[in-house]
Structure formats: structure tokens, C-alpha cells
Write a protein that holds these residues in place. Structure first.
Motif, short mmCIF file in Angstrom:
data_model
loop_
_atom_site.label_atom_id
_atom_site.label_comp_id
_atom_site.label_asym_id
_atom_site.label_seq_id
_atom_site.Cartn_x
_atom_site.Cartn_y
_atom_site.Cartn_z
N LEU A 274 37.52 8.43 -4.23
CA LEU A 274 38.72 9.24 -4.07
C LEU A 274 38.61 9.98 -2.74
O LEU A 274 37.69 10.76 -2.53
CB LEU A 274 38.84 10.25 -5.22
CG LEU A 274 40.00 11.24 -5.14
CD1 LEU A 274 41.33 10.49 -5.22
CD2 LEU A 274 39.91 12.27 -6.25
N LEU B 97 39.96 12.72 -0.45
CA LEU B 97 40.78 13.91 -0.45
C LEU B 97 41.36 14.14 0.94
O LEU B 97 40.69 13.92 1.95
CB LEU B 97 39.96 15.11 -0.90
CG LEU B 97 39.37 15.03 -2.31
CD1 LEU B 97 38.49 16.25 -2.59
CD2 LEU B 97 40.46 14.93 -3.35
N PRO C 168 39.57 19.46 2.82
CA PRO C 168 39.06 19.15 1.48
C PRO C 168 37.76 19.90 1.21
O PRO C 168 37.05 20.30 2.15
CB PRO C 168 38.83 17.64 1.53
CG PRO C 168 39.62 17.15 2.69
CD PRO C 168 39.62 18.27 3.68
N ARG D 175 38.63 23.32 -4.16
CA ARG D 175 39.91 23.65 -3.54
C ARG D 175 40.88 24.07 -4.66
O ARG D 175 41.00 23.39 -5.68
CB ARG D 175 40.48 22.49 -2.73
CG ARG D 175 41.70 22.88 -1.91
CD ARG D 175 41.98 21.92 -0.75
NE ARG D 175 42.26 20.56 -1.20
CZ ARG D 175 42.47 19.53 -0.38
NH1 ARG D 175 42.40 19.72 0.95
NH2 ARG D 175 42.72 18.32 -0.85
N GLU E 197 42.56 22.32 -7.71
CA GLU E 197 43.26 21.12 -7.22
C GLU E 197 42.30 19.96 -7.05
O GLU E 197 42.62 18.82 -7.38
CB GLU E 197 43.96 21.47 -5.90
CG GLU E 197 44.70 20.32 -5.22
CD GLU E 197 43.82 19.52 -4.25
OE1 GLU E 197 44.16 18.35 -3.99
OE2 GLU E 197 42.83 20.07 -3.76
N SER E 198 41.11 20.24 -6.51
CA SER E 198 40.11 19.19 -6.32
C SER E 198 38.74 19.83 -6.21
O SER E 198 38.60 21.03 -5.96
CB SER E 198 40.42 18.36 -5.07
OG SER E 198 40.47 19.18 -3.91
N LYS F 236 36.85 21.73 -13.21
CA LYS F 236 37.42 20.42 -12.90
C LYS F 236 38.89 20.60 -12.52
O LYS F 236 39.49 21.65 -12.80
CB LYS F 236 37.30 19.49 -14.10
CG LYS F 236 38.09 19.93 -15.31
CD LYS F 236 37.87 19.01 -16.50
CE LYS F 236 38.73 19.41 -17.70
NZ LYS F 236 38.53 20.81 -18.12
N PRO F 237 39.50 19.62 -11.87
CA PRO F 237 40.91 19.73 -11.51
C PRO F 237 41.76 20.05 -12.75
O PRO F 237 41.59 19.46 -13.82
CB PRO F 237 41.24 18.35 -10.95
CG PRO F 237 39.94 17.89 -10.35
CD PRO F 237 38.90 18.38 -11.30
N TYR G 211 46.82 27.56 -0.72
CA TYR G 211 45.62 26.81 -1.12
C TYR G 211 44.41 27.42 -0.43
O TYR G 211 44.49 27.85 0.72
CB TYR G 211 45.72 25.33 -0.73
CG TYR G 211 46.65 24.52 -1.62
CD1 TYR G 211 46.17 23.84 -2.73
CD2 TYR G 211 48.00 24.44 -1.33
CE1 TYR G 211 47.02 23.10 -3.54
CE2 TYR G 211 48.86 23.71 -2.13
CZ TYR G 211 48.36 23.04 -3.24
OH TYR G 211 49.21 22.32 -4.05
#
Length: 376
Positions: free
Chosen positions: A11, A13, A39, A46, A83-84, A93-94, A158
């Protein structure tokens, strides 16, 4: 059907572009700018920020009395959703709701491992460098790198934080309310409950009836104090203070003698517990001299100007008084703050009564003006 048994999924980011309120210099309003948020790296998270409190220390940064590296995105008491996550993150966790706390808990250093310690040695609170642990920042604006604040930075849509400063909270918690449980309330409520250990039937004095002082009042009341004397030069705060539990309100400007003398005369022997929630040397000394000379406990919460020196007659302590201070109410951030959120959800802590204004992000400078005018 595709067999993924021997495959790994990567993945990637992306950088997020969003709005943030940046402090480019002191003695100037915050500027809402478009920023790039990188990221998260290993051990980082994040977060999409949903709400943030404005703390007095944010204002001290803007007026130059608490210097930090600038430009920076301020704010250190926030609530949001993950978010990540970066490599190695396991506690969140997200999708998790979290509080963003300026005081980390690495759970490995001497302070974190001590039963009473809560000032994690990985904190970036005093002599702040405004960078992540690897010496870099995750914020960019106009091609310039922008510092974070205390490893937190909540005045942005963010942010990226170290996992050690992120506390997972109840999924049902209202994010628009609980952000102040990341700093203001634990700092003050814990000062009464943990640091002073206020006793039932006692007399308490609170210097400063702003957000911090008001949360001290809630702690004193929860501990069973019989009398709570509130002191402030802004009498506009008195009605709200009495609604929270203050029994007597005093304005020092209404007396010809020092307010500590007034308190001693009112109580006969001085208060059992006093709390300084303003941040001046004069009020710290007054708070100490207001408590009982034999067994009184004075707790300092206000943030004084950098390099100021507290000078007092040591005889003021020799008789038995105790002068203490605390950070985040002696709570270990990741272990204890989620429990305070649970207490709020169970209506054991009246967080809502401490929220005086709710403003959209674009009106953040109006929020600071309300704070400075004493309406917060």
C-alpha cells in the motif's frame, strides 16, 4: 480466483494536501494556508483532525513568552480519526477514534516505567525542537518545511504524530467535545485528584478561573471539597464559576491588602489546598502564602514566562507547607486519558460545562481573541 498465499500487498500512501493554521511569526494572527502532509513513517500515525481546543500555552507561543521554532502548526489537544499508519504501529489502526496528546508515553524510558512518573523522556515540550524523532517534519507549505508543536500539531485538517502520543478512545465518544481531554482537563482535574489529593470537607483556593482553573474546580468538587474560593480580576467569570461549584469569588483589585491575607482571614488558618492557574510569579507566591502554614498544599499549574525565576522566603516552607507542580495532572497519557474519556461518557466528568464557544476552523483567530479577552 487469485491465489494470494505467496504474495504481499504493498500500500503506497500519498501526500495529503489540506488546510492548516500556521504561525509564521510571533505577535501576528495565524494564517490559514494550504499545506502538504507527508505519509507516516515507521512508528507514526496520520490522523484526520476533527476538533481541537485552544490552550493558553498556544497563546503564550504567539505572544512570544513561550518560544518554539517557527514557522509551526500549533495546537496540542485534539481529537480525530486515524487515516493511515506507518510500519510497526500496533496500538491503533485506520478508522480508530483517538486523542492527540502533547505528552507522549513511550512505556520504555525511566519516567514511563516509574509508577509515579509521567514526563516521558521522548517529549518535546521544554526546549522544543519542533521535529519528529528522526529530525524531520511532515509538513510543507509554500515549498518551506513547517515545524510541528510538541509532536502534535492539531490546528490542521491532517497531522502526523508518533504512535507514542496517540491514545485510542471509545468509538462512541463525541470528537467535537472530547478534544480538551487531551490537555486542559487532565492537567487541571488531575492536579486536584492526583497531585494535591484534595480531601473531603477541605477548603480549596483556585487562582485563575479560565479553562484550566475551571477544571480544577471540577476536580476539587469531585474530591469532596466543602469550600472552593475562586480568585480572578475578571468578574465576568464569577457567575459561571459559581455554577461549576465555586462558593466564594474574590477580585484582588477590590481589596487594599494582598489577596493572600484576605484568604487567610476568610479561612482563619489558610486553605488546605491552593492552585495557581494563571502563570505569573506573583500569583504563585500568593497561592503558596494562601495555604495553611502547617499542612497546606499549593499546586502550580500556570505556565510562567520562559527564564522567569520563582523567588520566595524558604521560611514559608519550613513550617510544613508543600509546594508542588504537575504536568498533565500526573496522568500517563496513553494509559489514563482513555479512562477519563470513559468517565466523561459515564457522566462522571462534566466536560461540556467547560466548553464556552465552538467555532469553525476558519475562525481560529477569533478563538484566540476570545481567549485573550477573558471570554473563554
Amino acid at each position: 480466483m487469485t491465489d494470494l498465499g505467496s504474495c504481499s500487498i504493498l500500500l503506497i500512501l500519498q501526500v495529503i494536501t489540506c488546510r492548516a493554521a500556521i504561525a509564521w511569526t510571533i505577535n501576528a494572527p495565524l494564517c490559514i494556508e494550504e499545506v502538504e502532509v507527508d505519509p507516516p513513517k515507521a512508528g507514526e500515525v496520520r490522523i484526520k483532525v476533527f476538533s481541537s481546543g485552544i490552550c493558553g500555552s498556544d497563546n503564550h507561543i504567539l505572544d512570544g513568552t513561550f518560544p518554539v521554532p517557527l514557522p509551526a502548526i500549533l495546537g496540542h489537544e485534539g481529537a480525530g480519526v486515524v487515516e493511515s499508519i506507518g510500519e510497526g504501529v500496533s496500538s491503533v489502526k485506520p478508522g480508530d477514534k483517538v486523542l492527540m496528546i502533547g505528552l507522549p508515553q513511550c512505556r520504555k524510558c525511566d519516567s514511563c516505567l516509574h509508577a509515579k512518573g509521567n514526563y516521558c523522556l521522548k517529549a518535546d515540550l521544554f526546549s522544543s525542537v519542533g521535529l519528529m524523532l528522526d529530525g524531520t517534519t511532515r509538513f510543507t507549505c509554500r515549498g518551506m518545511k513547517v515545524h510541528n508543536l510538541f509532536g502534535t500539531s492539531t490546528f490542521t485538517e491532517y497531522t502526523v504524530m508518533r504512535e507514542i502520543s496517540v491514545a485510542k478512545i471509545d468509538d462512541a465518544a463525541p470528537l467535537e467535545k472530547v478534544c480538551i481531554l487531551a490537555c486542559a482537563i487532565p492537567t487541571s482535574y488531575g492536579a486536584a485528584i492526583n497531585t494535591a489529593q484534595v480531601t473531603p470537607g477541605s477548603t480549596c483556593v483556585v487562582f485563575g478561573l479560565g479553562g484550566v482553573g475551571s477544571a480544577v474546580v471540577l476536580g476539587c468538587r469531585a474530591a469532596g471539597a466543602a469550600r472552593i474560593i475562586g480568585i480572578d480580576i475578571n468578574e465576568g467569570k464569577f457567575a459561571r464559576a459559581k455554577a461549576l461549584g465555586v462558593t466564594d469569588c474574590l477580585n484582588p483589585r477590590n481589596f487594599k491588602k494582598p489577596i493572600q491575607q484576605v484568604v487567610v482571614e476568610m479561612t482563619g488558618v489558610g486553605a488546605d489546598f491552593t492552585f495557581e492557574a494563571i502563570g505569573t510569579i506573583e500569583t504563585m507566591v500568593a497561592a503558596l502564602e494562601s495555604c495553611n502554614l502547617s499542612y497546606g498544599v499549593c499546586v502550580s499549574l500556570g505556565v510562567p514566562p520562559v527564564k522567569s525565576q520563582l523567588s520566595l522566603d524558604p521560611m514559608k516552607l519550613l513550617s510544613g507547607r508543600t509546594l508542588k507542580a504537575c504536568l498533565l495532572g500526573e496522568y500517563k497519557s496513553r494509559d489514563h486519558i482513555p479512562l477519563l474519556v470513559e468517565d466523561y461518557m459515564k457522566k462522571k466528568i462534566d466536560v461540556n460545562s467547560l466548553i464556552t464557544h465552538s467555532l469553525p476552523f476558519v475562525k481560529i483567530n477569533e478563538g484566540f481573541e476570545l481567549l485573550r479577552s477573558g471570554q473563554w
